[in-house]
Design a protein around this motif. Sequence first.
Motif, PDB file in Angstrom:
ATOM      1  N   LEU A   1      -7.538  -6.331  -1.800  1.00  0.00           N
ATOM      2  CA  LEU A   1      -6.365  -7.015  -1.256  1.00  0.00           C
ATOM      3  C   LEU A   1      -6.617  -7.711   0.074  1.00  0.00           C
ATOM      4  CD1 LEU A   1      -3.624  -4.339  -2.069  1.00  0.00           C
ATOM      5  CD2 LEU A   1      -4.119  -6.465  -3.310  1.00  0.00           C
TER       6      LEU A   1
ATOM      7  N   GLU B   1      -6.847  -8.154   4.060  1.00  0.00           N
ATOM      8  CA  GLU B   1      -6.160  -7.540   5.196  1.00  0.00           C
ATOM      9  C   GLU B   1      -4.746  -7.120   4.810  1.00  0.00           C
ATOM     10  OE1 GLU B   1      -6.323  -8.843   9.606  1.00  0.00           O
ATOM     11  OE2 GLU B   1      -4.398  -9.589   8.853  1.00  0.00           O
ATOM     12  N   VAL B   2      -4.441  -5.844   5.076  1.00  0.00           N
ATOM     13  CA  VAL B   2      -3.135  -5.270   4.761  1.00  0.00           C
ATOM     14  C   VAL B   2      -2.708  -4.369   5.913  1.00  0.00           C
ATOM     15  CG1 VAL B   2      -3.441  -5.340   2.252  1.00  0.00           C
ATOM     16  CG2 VAL B   2      -4.252  -3.355   3.548  1.00  0.00           C
TER      17      VAL B   2
ATOM     18  N   HIS C   1      -8.731  -3.628   6.573  1.00  0.00           N
ATOM     19  CA  HIS C   1      -9.182  -3.697   5.188  1.00  0.00           C
ATOM     20  C   HIS C   1      -9.512  -2.288   4.700  1.00  0.00           C
ATOM     21  CE1 HIS C   1      -9.831  -7.774   6.672  1.00  0.00           C
ATOM     22  NE2 HIS C   1      -9.966  -8.199   5.424  1.00  0.00           N
TER      23      HIS C   1
ATOM     24  N   LEU D   1       1.238  -5.711   2.015  1.00  0.00           N
ATOM     25  CA  LEU D   1       0.473  -6.938   2.103  1.00  0.00           C
ATOM     26  C   LEU D   1       0.954  -7.779   3.279  1.00  0.00           C
ATOM     27  CD1 LEU D   1      -0.240  -5.953  -0.777  1.00  0.00           C
ATOM     28  CD2 LEU D   1      -0.417  -8.363  -1.418  1.00  0.00           C
TER      29      LEU D   1
ATOM     30  N   SER E   1      -3.225 -11.691   2.981  1.00  0.00           N
ATOM     31  CA  SER E   1      -3.754 -10.807   1.933  1.00  0.00           C
ATOM     32  C   SER E   1      -4.121 -11.610   0.683  1.00  0.00           C
ATOM     33  CB  SER E   1      -2.723  -9.739   1.574  1.00  0.00           C
ATOM     34  OG  SER E   1      -2.412  -8.929   2.683  1.00  0.00           O
TER      35      SER E   1
ATOM     36  N   TRP F   1      -3.768  -8.805  -5.859  1.00  0.00           N
ATOM     37  CA  TRP F   1      -2.450  -8.225  -6.139  1.00  0.00           C
ATOM     38  C   TRP F   1      -2.067  -8.434  -7.605  1.00  0.00           C
ATOM     39  CZ3 TRP F   1       1.245  -5.181  -4.185  1.00  0.00           C
ATOM     40  CH2 TRP F   1       2.554  -5.296  -4.667  1.00  0.00           C
TER      41      TRP F   1
END
Length: 351
Positions: free
Chosen positions: A65, A67-68, A84, A144, A148, A153
Amino acid sequence: MSDPIETPTPSAIRAALADSPKLRSRDLANQLNISEAQLLAAQTGRGVTRISADPDLLMPAAETLGEVMALTRVEAAVHEKVGHYANYHSGPHASMVLNEAIDLRIFPKHWVHGFLVEQESDHGPRRSLQVFDAAGDAVHKIHLREGSNLAGWTALKETLATGDSSDRLEVRPREPVEAAKSDPSKLEILRKEWARLTDTHQFLRLCSKLKMNRLGAYRIAGAPFVRALNPMAVDTMLEVARDRETGIMLFVGNRGCIQIHSGPIHSLKPMGPWQNIMDPGFNLHLRRDKVAELWAVEKPTQRGPAISVEGFDAEGGLIFQCYGIGKEGNDHRPAWREIVEALPDSEQVPA
């Protein structure tokens, strides 16, 4: 004896959601006397997809995904880290994600219900993976962000979906917090064995062997192992660590997940009962009025003393732990010891 409160139907839950679109999910669930997981389950097929909660599937998927924001909370504290997911290590009883930004300790047996959530907001779609325990209480959430990876996703929706389309969810009764448990008759054994510790992880095994728990041991151990602090010293601890740029490790965890921040803190923004760390990449929201007991704790290790400040709520639940960073070449432990030693004592040591 009063009759048990009847659980609202999924349609009634959805109606309550429509009536209170701005109310936080946790607050609405409390109003309806249901769990947060049941609130999401009622929306299955309406922006919510039931997914596997197995961390061995979820964590590798989260790595796709980009960067979240990782979120782990207890009643009195919310811990948020941006980064991450990477470097996942699986284990039957405990797993971990271990990297500079996102640092988690995972206890898989409490990862029971999983949901993939897509909700419209004033700022566009909000997407998250949310995991809950058997009682339907939040264990860990992954939100997210603008940057992201949406392709990852989309793939998640196919690979993690369980195919369960039910909008009802059965949950178990919530396990009560274990109150402080001491055994003064074993005090000398506790103190003798405590002095022999070589690793902080040995401490809970010692408590279990003596049929005590963490808070119970703290309440009877006395100097030089523990010191009861004034609960209001939480602010002082954070303010001095900020002002001196002292690196800290700040832990917040529930039964299923512990999340850790390592580094200095920069921006404190108190608001009502909340103390808030609002740094790029790290936010902490702490209900200071819920900190009923605050303890300075020292445990011997092979790398020198591990000194922590630990906050507990009125039921005896652990809210947070804070240590000085002790990495080679980046050792903040002496500076942290100075901060802790200057914190004021509690006026009343809990019985």
